[in-house]
Design a protein around this motif. Structure first.
Motif, PDB file in Angstrom:
ATOM      1  N   PRO A   1     -59.688   5.691  11.262  1.00  0.00           N
ATOM      2  CA  PRO A   1     -59.251   5.644  12.670  1.00  0.00           C
ATOM      3  C   PRO A   1     -59.059   7.019  13.294  1.00  0.00           C
ATOM      4  O   PRO A   1     -57.942   7.457  13.550  1.00  0.00           O
ATOM      5  CB  PRO A   1     -57.927   4.880  12.592  1.00  0.00           C
TER       6      PRO A   1
ATOM      7  N   ASP B   1     -50.194  11.947  13.901  1.00  0.00           N
ATOM      8  CA  ASP B   1     -51.253  10.931  13.982  1.00  0.00           C
ATOM      9  C   ASP B   1     -51.425  10.294  12.606  1.00  0.00           C
ATOM     10  O   ASP B   1     -52.493  10.314  12.018  1.00  0.00           O
ATOM     11  CB  ASP B   1     -52.562  11.591  14.459  1.00  0.00           C
TER      12      ASP B   1
ATOM     13  N   ASP C   1     -49.804  10.312  18.652  1.00  0.00           N
ATOM     14  CA  ASP C   1     -50.883   9.392  19.012  1.00  0.00           C
ATOM     15  C   ASP C   1     -50.466   7.940  18.726  1.00  0.00           C
ATOM     16  O   ASP C   1     -49.477   7.682  18.046  1.00  0.00           O
ATOM     17  CB  ASP C   1     -52.148   9.734  18.200  1.00  0.00           C
ATOM     18  N   ASN C   2     -51.216   7.015  19.262  1.00  0.00           N
ATOM     19  CA  ASN C   2     -51.080   5.577  18.990  1.00  0.00           C
ATOM     20  C   ASN C   2     -49.784   4.967  19.506  1.00  0.00           C
ATOM     21  O   ASN C   2     -49.222   4.055  18.887  1.00  0.00           O
ATOM     22  CB  ASN C   2     -51.232   5.287  17.484  1.00  0.00           C
TER      23      ASN C   2
HETATM   24 MG    MG Z   1     -54.451   7.999  15.882  1.00  0.00          MG
END
Ligand code: MG
Ligand code: SAH
Length: 196
Positions: free
Chosen positions: A19, A112, A138-139
Motif C-alpha cells: 500500500p 505511514d 497518512d491514511n
Molecule cells: Mg499510507
C-alpha cells in the motif's frame, strides 16, 4: 532520477499489494517538503522504499531515515534504494518502530505504518521534531471507512481499527502543542505543525 525504476517500483507494489502512497497524496507531500525547505526526514513505514525515494527527489540536500518491520519489504527497499543510487541519503532501519530509538532531530516525521498505531508513533517520536517542525500522518480516512456508521462495517476487528483512527483524529484536534490541519487528498493526510 530514473523514471523507469520508479515505474518498476510502482508496478511491484501493485502486483504485490504493497500500500504505497497514492499519486495525489505524493504530489501534496513533495510540494509540502519543497515549500517548507525540509531537509531531515524520519519516516515510519518504508514498505519498499517508494515514498522515501520520492521525497529525496525534491532536492539533493534531503536525507531520510525510514523504519520497516516486514523483512521481505525491507529487503526489497534495500534493492530499490541501490538501484536509484540513494544509499548515502536513505538510512533504512529494519525493526518495529515502537522498539526504535532515534537521537536525531527531524524537520518532518512522516507516519505511514499500522493505522491503529499512529498515535503511539506520534507520541514516541514527537520529541525528535525540531521546533516548528511537522508531523504528517497518512491514511486518516482509512479508505473511506471512517465516514461509515459502525453498523455498516461487518468485522469487529475492522470496527476497532476505525475507532483507533477516529480516536487519533480527536487526539490531534485536542493537542495544543500542535496545530493540525486535515487534508482531503489521497487517503487523507493530517498535517500537524509543532508550535514554536
Ligand atoms: Mg499510507
Ligand atoms: N510509506 C510507504 C508505504 C508504507 S505501507 C510508501 O508510500 O511507499 C506501511 C508499512 O508500514 C508496511 O510495509 C508495514 O509493514 C509497515 N509497518 C506497520 N507497522 C509498523 C511498525 N510498527 N514498525 C515498522 N513498520 C511498520
Amino acid at each position: 532520477m530514473n523514471e523507469n525504476v520508479i515505474k518498476l517500483i510502482k508496478d511491484y507494489a501493485d502486483v504485490n499489494n504493497v500500500p504505497i502512497m497514492t499519486d495525489s497524496g505524493m504530489r501534496f507531500l513533495l510540494r509540502y517538503i519543497q515549500n517548507h525547505k525540509i531537509k531531515n526526514i524520519l519516516e515510519i513505514g518504508t514498505a519498499i522504499g517508494y515514498s522515501a525515494i520520492m521525497m529525496c527527489t525534491v532536492n539533493p540536500d534531503i536525507v531520510v531515515t525510514t523504519i520497516e518491520r516486514d523483512e521481505k519489504r525491507y529487503l526489497e527497499s534495500i534493492k530499490n534504494v541501490k538501484k536509484v543510487g540513494l544509499e548515502k541519503r536513505i538510512n533504512l532501519i529494519y525493526n518495529d518502530a515502537l522498539d526504535v530509538r532515534v537521537d536525531d532531530k527531524y524537520d518532518l516525521i512522516f507516519i505511514d505504518a499500522a493505522k491503529a498505531q499512529s498515535q503511539k508513533f506520534f507520541e514516541r517520536f514527537e520529541n525528535n521534531l525540531v521546533e516548528g517542525g511537522t508531523i504528517i500522518t497518512d491514511n486518516m480516512k482509512f479508505h473511506g471507512l471512517v465516514d461509515k456508521e459502525p453498523e455498516e462495517i461487518a468485522s469487529r476487528n475492522l470496527r476497532q481499527l476505525v475507532r483507533k483512527v477516529k480516536d487519533y483524529t480527536a487526539f490531534l484536534k485536542g493537542n495544543t502543542r500542535f496545530e493540525t490541519e486535515f487534508i482531503d487528498v489521497g487517503d487523507g493526510l493530517a498535517i500537524s505543525v509543532k508550535n514554536s
